[in-house]
Motif scaffolding. Structure first.
Motif, PDB file in Angstrom:
ATOM      1  N   PHE A  74      42.415  -8.249   8.097  1.00 53.15           N
ATOM      2  CA  PHE A  74      42.048  -9.655   7.969  1.00 53.15           C
ATOM      3  C   PHE A  74      40.554  -9.814   7.729  1.00 53.15           C
ATOM      4  CE2 PHE A  74      40.643 -13.664  10.059  1.00 53.15           C
ATOM      5  CZ  PHE A  74      41.254 -14.554   9.187  1.00 53.15           C
ATOM      6  N   CYS A  75      40.213 -10.720   6.840  1.00 51.29           N
ATOM      7  CA  CYS A  75      38.803 -11.033   6.549  1.00 51.29           C
ATOM      8  C   CYS A  75      38.548 -12.476   6.945  1.00 51.29           C
ATOM      9  CB  CYS A  75      38.519 -10.833   5.057  1.00 51.29           C
ATOM     10  SG  CYS A  75      36.829 -11.258   4.588  1.00 51.29           S
ATOM     11  N   ILE A  76      37.591 -12.685   7.826  1.00 52.53           N
ATOM     12  CA  ILE A  76      37.352 -14.036   8.334  1.00 52.53           C
ATOM     13  C   ILE A  76      36.869 -14.979   7.240  1.00 52.53           C
ATOM     14  CG2 ILE A  76      36.917 -13.302  10.702  1.00 52.53           C
ATOM     15  CD1 ILE A  76      33.954 -13.470  10.144  1.00 52.53           C
ATOM     16  N   ASP A  77      36.382 -14.426   6.135  1.00 50.35           N
ATOM     17  CA  ASP A  77      35.955 -15.268   5.016  1.00 50.35           C
ATOM     18  C   ASP A  77      37.123 -15.650   4.117  1.00 50.35           C
ATOM     19  OD1 ASP A  77      33.282 -15.181   5.805  1.00 50.35           O
ATOM     20  OD2 ASP A  77      32.920 -13.311   4.729  1.00 50.35           O
ATOM     21  N   GLN A  78      38.306 -15.148   4.435  1.00 43.79           N
ATOM     22  CA  GLN A  78      39.505 -15.468   3.652  1.00 43.79           C
ATOM     23  C   GLN A  78      40.619 -15.966   4.590  1.00 43.79           C
ATOM     24  OE1 GLN A  78      40.332 -11.794   1.607  1.00 43.79           O
ATOM     25  NE2 GLN A  78      38.762 -12.147   0.053  1.00 43.79           N
ATOM     26  N   PRO A  79      40.412 -17.098   5.230  1.00 40.88           N
ATOM     27  CA  PRO A  79      41.388 -17.591   6.209  1.00 40.88           C
ATOM     28  C   PRO A  79      42.757 -17.877   5.600  1.00 40.88           C
ATOM     29  CG  PRO A  79      39.768 -19.283   5.681  1.00 40.88           C
ATOM     30  CD  PRO A  79      39.263 -18.020   5.087  1.00 40.88           C
ATOM     31  N   GLU A  80      42.817 -18.019   4.253  1.00 41.17           N
ATOM     32  CA  GLU A  80      44.113 -18.268   3.620  1.00 41.17           C
ATOM     33  C   GLU A  80      45.100 -17.127   3.844  1.00 41.17           C
ATOM     34  OE1 GLU A  80      41.328 -16.445   0.541  1.00 41.17           O
ATOM     35  OE2 GLU A  80      41.228 -18.018   2.075  1.00 41.17           O
ATOM     36  N   GLN A  81      44.600 -15.966   4.281  1.00 42.90           N
ATOM     37  CA  GLN A  81      45.484 -14.846   4.600  1.00 42.90           C
ATOM     38  C   GLN A  81      46.455 -15.190   5.744  1.00 42.90           C
ATOM     39  OE1 GLN A  81      41.964 -12.062   5.036  1.00 42.90           O
ATOM     40  NE2 GLN A  81      43.459 -10.623   4.169  1.00 42.90           N
ATOM     41  N   LEU A  82      46.131 -16.228   6.494  1.00 38.44           N
ATOM     42  CA  LEU A  82      46.960 -16.607   7.639  1.00 38.44           C
ATOM     43  C   LEU A  82      48.153 -17.468   7.245  1.00 38.44           C
ATOM     44  CD1 LEU A  82      44.077 -17.578  10.106  1.00 38.44           C
ATOM     45  CD2 LEU A  82      45.266 -15.380   9.945  1.00 38.44           C
ATOM     46  N   ASN A  83      48.199 -17.925   6.007  1.00 38.57           N
ATOM     47  CA  ASN A  83      49.286 -18.787   5.559  1.00 38.57           C
ATOM     48  C   ASN A  83      50.650 -18.123   5.769  1.00 38.57           C
ATOM     49  OD1 ASN A  83      48.541 -21.416   4.518  1.00 38.57           O
ATOM     50  ND2 ASN A  83      47.330 -20.341   2.973  1.00 38.57           N
ATOM     51  N   GLY A  84      51.578 -18.901   6.340  1.00 39.26           N
ATOM     52  CA  GLY A  84      52.931 -18.425   6.520  1.00 39.26           C
ATOM     53  C   GLY A  84      53.141 -17.508   7.709  1.00 39.26           C
ATOM     54  N   ARG A  85      52.092 -17.265   8.486  1.00 40.71           N
ATOM     55  CA  ARG A  85      52.202 -16.370   9.642  1.00 40.71           C
ATOM     56  C   ARG A  85      52.696 -17.128  10.869  1.00 40.71           C
ATOM     57  NH1 ARG A  85      51.708 -10.922   8.194  1.00 40.71           N
ATOM     58  NH2 ARG A  85      50.309 -10.828   6.392  1.00 40.71           N
ATOM     59  N   SER A  86      53.322 -16.418  11.771  1.00 39.15           N
ATOM     60  CA  SER A  86      53.750 -17.008  13.034  1.00 39.15           C
ATOM     61  C   SER A  86      52.546 -17.180  13.948  1.00 39.15           C
ATOM     62  CB  SER A  86      54.787 -16.108  13.719  1.00 39.15           C
ATOM     63  OG  SER A  86      55.945 -15.981  12.921  1.00 39.15           O
ATOM     64  N   CYS A  87      52.554 -18.262  14.684  1.00 34.60           N
ATOM     65  CA  CYS A  87      51.406 -18.553  15.559  1.00 34.60           C
ATOM     66  C   CYS A  87      51.903 -19.053  16.911  1.00 34.60           C
ATOM     67  CB  CYS A  87      50.502 -19.593  14.914  1.00 34.60           C
ATOM     68  SG  CYS A  87      48.985 -19.905  15.834  1.00 34.60           S
ATOM     69  N   ILE A  88      51.290 -18.553  17.975  1.00 38.70           N
ATOM     70  CA  ILE A  88      51.606 -18.997  19.336  1.00 38.70           C
ATOM     71  C   ILE A  88      50.519 -19.980  19.759  1.00 38.70           C
ATOM     72  CG2 ILE A  88      52.019 -18.273  21.705  1.00 38.70           C
ATOM     73  CD1 ILE A  88      52.538 -15.431  20.482  1.00 38.70           C
ATOM     74  N   LEU A  89      50.915 -21.189  20.059  1.00 42.95           N
ATOM     75  CA  LEU A  89      49.963 -22.237  20.400  1.00 42.95           C
ATOM     76  C   LEU A  89      50.187 -22.729  21.824  1.00 42.95           C
ATOM     77  CD1 LEU A  89      50.089 -24.406  17.156  1.00 42.95           C
ATOM     78  CD2 LEU A  89      48.276 -22.825  17.823  1.00 42.95           C
ATOM     79  N   LEU A  90      49.120 -23.225  22.416  1.00 43.55           N
ATOM     80  CA  LEU A  90      49.254 -23.897  23.708  1.00 43.55           C
ATOM     81  C   LEU A  90      49.830 -25.288  23.487  1.00 43.55           C
ATOM     82  CD1 LEU A  90      45.966 -22.914  25.572  1.00 43.55           C
ATOM     83  CD2 LEU A  90      48.207 -21.850  25.681  1.00 43.55           C
ATOM     84  N   GLU A  91      50.198 -25.953  24.566  1.00 42.07           N
ATOM     85  CA  GLU A  91      50.758 -27.288  24.463  1.00 42.07           C
ATOM     86  C   GLU A  91      49.732 -28.260  23.887  1.00 42.07           C
ATOM     87  OE1 GLU A  91      51.967 -28.011  28.471  1.00 42.07           O
ATOM     88  OE2 GLU A  91      54.008 -27.264  28.101  1.00 42.07           O
ATOM     89  N   PRO A  92      50.177 -29.335  23.235  1.00 44.89           N
ATOM     90  CA  PRO A  92      49.259 -30.283  22.585  1.00 44.89           C
ATOM     91  C   PRO A  92      48.238 -30.920  23.519  1.00 44.89           C
ATOM     92  CG  PRO A  92      51.481 -30.592  21.752  1.00 44.89           C
ATOM     93  CD  PRO A  92      51.585 -29.615  22.901  1.00 44.89           C
ATOM     94  N   THR A  93      48.505 -30.929  24.833  1.00 40.57           N
ATOM     95  CA  THR A  93      47.540 -31.503  25.776  1.00 40.57           C
ATOM     96  C   THR A  93      46.371 -30.571  26.056  1.00 40.57           C
ATOM     97  OG1 THR A  93      48.898 -30.656  27.603  1.00 40.57           O
ATOM     98  CG2 THR A  93      49.246 -32.949  26.937  1.00 40.57           C
ATOM     99  N   GLN A  94      46.435 -29.331  25.571  1.00 41.35           N
ATOM    100  CA  GLN A  94      45.414 -28.332  25.870  1.00 41.35           C
ATOM    101  C   GLN A  94      44.299 -28.346  24.814  1.00 41.35           C
ATOM    102  OE1 GLN A  94      45.517 -26.895  28.692  1.00 41.35           O
ATOM    103  NE2 GLN A  94      47.299 -25.621  29.045  1.00 41.35           N
TER     104      GLN A  94
END
Length: 297
Positions: free
Chosen positions: A180-200
């Motif tokens: 992963f290259c932080i200058d190319q955040p589009e690499q994250l498209n379509g990936r699974s992501c674990i998020l905290l609850e919306p109140t966080q």
């Protein structure tokens, strides 16, 4: 029926919204609870509950009465703390609240010193989400708590104790983890992501980051504690956002690739908070001093 028992019955029914569950928790039969409520309402002169509704709901008068009971409970706890401080300086107690990661890091570090200096003090730690901790503090169930949110009630005094860097954590089991290259955040498209609850706060930061870079991810799971998101990410369930302290606390540094994002969204303060509208015990003041100076001194 004495006042304490009467209040206990009313609070339990209001909490469970069920006469059956309330009776079970109180250790009495439902008919006995119903009879007791009838007596309470007759004594007060008005109905507290709409018992024909499912779940059981409060009447307008019941809502006012419940607010009164809760206020009395808070005042009683405050009175007990103040009397304890005045009558017995050596008979101290302290309850600290924190999310799991901070309970296992900044809180335990400060409590180690506090306990060494005040071995006579009875100390408890309550773990919860930030919204839950605010509610605990408002009800005086914790004396102070750790928060990363800048958006809390003005009733709470916030003292910054440290800054932390939030990282994007990608599983090492993913090929993207090492490429992963932080200058190319589009690499994250379509990936699974674990998020905290919306109140966080961390949820809002993650969503703002994705929106800023027009990233569309698949939200695979939502959790209420960052420690759990780290554990799941380490198993390859999805990427997540967490501080380096969280990675160390969870012992998952080897199974995740952390990337420090330059956005100000991911450089945030950690606060020690307490309710400025309530009496602050001597034990709490001593602990806060240790906590603050440990990170700012």
């Amino acid at each position: 029926m004495n006042n304490d028992l009467m209040e206990k019955y009313v609070l339990q029914v209001a909490e469970t919204q069920s006469l059956t569950r309330a009776a079970q928790k109180l250790g009495i039969s439902q008919p006995a609870l119903t009879q007791a409520l009838n007596g309470i309402e007759k004594r007060l002169g008005y109905s507290l509950f709409n018992r024909r509704s499912n779940p059981v709901t409060l009447t307008r008068e019941g809502e006012v009465y419940l607010d009164y009971l809760r206020s009395r409970t808070v005042l009683q706890k405050e009175y007990e703390k103040r009397i304890s401080d005045v009558r017995a300086a050596r008979n101290l107690s302290l309850v600290v609240g924190a999310p799991e990661v901070y309970a296992g890091t900044v809180v335990t570090d400060a409590l180690a010193r506090f306990s060494a200096e005040h071995p006579e003090c009875d100390v408890k730690i309550r773990i919860g989400t930030l919204p839950a901790l605010e509610r605990m503090a408002a009800r005086q169930e914790v004396d102070c708590f750790i928060s990363t949110s800048g958006d809390i009630s003005s009733d709470f005094e916030r003292v910054e104790i440290q800054k932390e860097q939030i990282c994007l954590c990608i599983p090492t089991s993913w090929e993207l983890g090492s490429t992963f290259c932080i200058d190319q955040p589009e690499q994250l498209n379509g990936r699974s992501c674990i998020l905290l609850e919306p109140t966080q706060p961390l949820y809002r930061a993650a969503v703002a980051f994705f929106r800023e870079h027009d990233i569309h991810v698949k939200k695979s799971i939502t959790v209420d504690q960052v420690a759990l998101s780290v554990k799941l990410a380490a198993k390859g369930v999805g990427m997540t956002f967490a501080s380096r302290e969280a990675l160390q606390y969870c012992g998952e540094s080897d199974r995740l690739c952390p990337y420090e994002l330059s956005s100000d969204l991911f450089r945030r303060p950690v606060y020690a908070c307490y309710d400025r509208t309530r009496y602050v015990s001597e034990a709490c003041r001593r602990f806060m001093d240790i906590l603050i100076h440990a990170h700012t001194g």
